[in-house]
Write an enzyme that holds these catalytic residues in place. Structure first.
Site, PDB file in Angstrom:
ATOM      1  N   ARG A 235      -2.284  -9.848  -0.241  1.00 21.78           N
ATOM      2  CA  ARG A 235      -2.896  -8.904  -1.171  1.00 21.78           C
ATOM      3  C   ARG A 235      -3.517  -7.764  -0.377  1.00 21.78           C
ATOM      4  O   ARG A 235      -4.160  -7.978   0.644  1.00 21.78           O
ATOM      5  CB  ARG A 235      -3.955  -9.592  -2.049  1.00 21.78           C
ATOM      6  CG  ARG A 235      -3.383 -10.498  -3.127  1.00 21.78           C
ATOM      7  CD  ARG A 235      -2.661  -9.681  -4.194  1.00 21.78           C
ATOM      8  NE  ARG A 235      -2.104 -10.506  -5.263  1.00 21.78           N
ATOM      9  CZ  ARG A 235      -0.857 -10.922  -5.307  1.00 21.78           C
ATOM     10  NH1 ARG A 235      -0.039 -10.636  -4.287  1.00 21.78           N
ATOM     11  NH2 ARG A 235      -0.413 -11.634  -6.316  1.00 21.78           N
ATOM     12  N   ASP A 259       2.908  -5.205   3.653  1.00 18.90           N
ATOM     13  CA  ASP A 259       3.805  -5.168   2.496  1.00 18.90           C
ATOM     14  C   ASP A 259       2.997  -4.955   1.223  1.00 18.90           C
ATOM     15  O   ASP A 259       3.555  -4.841   0.139  1.00 18.90           O
ATOM     16  CB  ASP A 259       4.594  -6.482   2.412  1.00 18.90           C
ATOM     17  CG  ASP A 259       5.621  -6.476   1.294  1.00 18.90           C
ATOM     18  OD1 ASP A 259       6.494  -5.578   1.307  1.00 18.90           O
ATOM     19  OD2 ASP A 259       5.553  -7.347   0.407  1.00 18.90           O
ATOM     20  N   GLU A 264      -2.188   0.146  -4.142  1.00 18.06           N
ATOM     21  CA  GLU A 264      -0.743   0.247  -4.341  1.00 18.06           C
ATOM     22  C   GLU A 264      -0.318   0.458  -5.781  1.00 18.06           C
ATOM     23  O   GLU A 264       0.808   0.897  -6.040  1.00 18.06           O
ATOM     24  CB  GLU A 264      -0.050  -1.010  -3.802  1.00 18.06           C
ATOM     25  CG  GLU A 264      -0.313  -2.268  -4.608  1.00 18.06           C
ATOM     26  CD  GLU A 264       0.479  -3.460  -4.073  1.00 18.06           C
ATOM     27  OE1 GLU A 264       1.281  -4.011  -4.839  1.00 18.06           O
ATOM     28  OE2 GLU A 264       0.292  -3.834  -2.910  1.00 18.06           O
ATOM     29  N   HIS A 296       5.848  -3.893  -1.126  1.00 17.90           N
ATOM     30  CA  HIS A 296       5.730  -5.155  -1.870  1.00 17.90           C
ATOM     31  C   HIS A 296       7.106  -5.793  -2.110  1.00 17.90           C
ATOM     32  O   HIS A 296       7.431  -6.227  -3.216  1.00 17.90           O
ATOM     33  CB  HIS A 296       5.021  -4.934  -3.210  1.00 17.90           C
ATOM     34  CG  HIS A 296       4.190  -6.109  -3.634  1.00 17.90           C
ATOM     35  ND1 HIS A 296       2.840  -6.018  -3.900  1.00 17.90           N
ATOM     36  CD2 HIS A 296       4.500  -7.409  -3.809  1.00 17.90           C
ATOM     37  CE1 HIS A 296       2.372  -7.205  -4.242  1.00 17.90           C
ATOM     38  NE2 HIS A 296       3.376  -8.068  -4.190  1.00 17.90           N
TER      39      HIS A 296
END
Length: 333
Positions: A235, A259, A264, A296
């Site tokens: 996260r 990632d 985001e 992600h």
């Protein structure tokens, strides 16, 4: 007939949800929009609302959903920090999730970030395409015998530990509930401060909550080795982005592979190639040559998409038929 409103829909969501649609009576509507206070009207009259990681299901959204027929929030992900569980409980709305979907997918992506950052394969690829076969500034290091610290040894963290052991790395771990099976394989559990001190590479695989938010902060960087590599496939808000940028500028943080990103929701899963990105922090991160960002996609394998879809349908079917909700998420209060 169970009516489902699926938010933050992409082409692959529709492909898999149509492919694995149960024989039972289900009507599903796909919305490209994220679910938030501005889009709640789209969910009017739907029994089930199916959401993903960046949909915002707060008290206001939940109250509207309750008043307009929604009885179940079906998360098609493992994390649930974007849902106000206390409000859902008070309103009598059930919440279910997909607790695990191909842990190997995320663990393998974390290792891919490590290998790419270390051996600079992304830079070598671009060089060769331009006819540049020089090895200058492509030097990496052996992962063998390096110390890799793993924070969180649930299903994904465990899979990642096993990958690291396969590389011949020394693996340290921090988790409130140590895994005896990993200990037998050679993983050494320690305090988080000791893990910070000894690790050459630190990979995050823990949930986001009030205790873990910004766990990678300026104080944590002070304890770490110079040139440490941080990998985050869990996260975004586990890492204090501003502190990470300062650590990169001071060369304390030698490599950063993410990632996920704490802001985001306004960026990931969308094409901004023809837009001006106004998020100054992400643009600053992109400017560093030792930072690698993916949007992600760690979960994004055929196996994981199939598991997400089938488990989500199982959760919805169990609810519709009045069965036990084995993947229900409940408020701790």
């Amino acid at each position: 007939m169970t009516k489902i409103a699926l938010f933050s829909s992409k082409s692959y969501d529709k492909e898999y949800f149509e492919r694995f649609k149960p024989q039972s009576e289900i009507e599903i509507r796909y919305f490209k929009s994220a679910l938030n206070e501005d889009t709640t009207e789209l969910a009017k009259g739907y029994d089930v609302v199916c959401v993903f990681v960046n949909d915002q299901i707060n008290q206001t959204v939940l109250t509207y959903l309750k008043n307009h027929g929604t009885r179940l929030i079906a998360l098609r992900c493992a994390g649930f920090n974007n849902v106000d569980l206390e409000a859902a409980k008070d309103l009598g709305i059930k919440v279910v999730r997909v607790p695990a979907y191909s842990p190997s997918a995320v663990a393998e992506h974390a290792m891919a970030l490590i290998l790419t950052l270390n051996r600079k394969t992304h830079k070598a690829y671009n060089r060769v395409r331009e006819g540049n076969f020089s090895l200058e500034r492509l030097t990496g290091f052996n992962i063998h015998q390096k110390t890799i610290g793993v924070i969180g040894t649930g299903k994904i963290g465990k899979a990642f530990c096993e990958i690291c052991l396969g590389f011949g790395a020394k693996v340290m771990a921090y988790d409130l509930y140590p895994d005896s099976n990993l200990e037998e394989k050679g993983v050494l559990y320690s305090s988080i401060d000791e893990l910070f001190r000894q690790s050459d590479i630190i990979s995050l695989h823990c949930p986001l909550n009030s205790d873990t938010k910004h766990m990678i902060n300026k104080d944590a960087f002070k304890v770490m080795k110079d040139g440490v590599m941080i990998i985050n496939t869990s996260r975004g808000a586990l890492v204090d982005t501003k502190a990470a940028i300062k650590a990169l500028k001071k060369h304390k943080l030698g490599y950063l592979g993410i990632d996920v990103y704490e802001q985001e929701e306004n960026l990931f899963f969308h094409d901004h190639s023809e837009s001006i990105i106004e998020d100054e922090l992400i643009m600053r991160l992109i400017s560093f040559p030792n930072v690698l960002i993916t949007s992600h996609q760690a979960f994004f394998t055929h196996e994981a998409l199939e598991q997400i879809t089938t488990t989500t349908y199982e959760n919805i079917t169990d609810f519709a038929e009045g069965n036990e909700l084995k993947n229900e998420v409940k408020s701790e209060n």
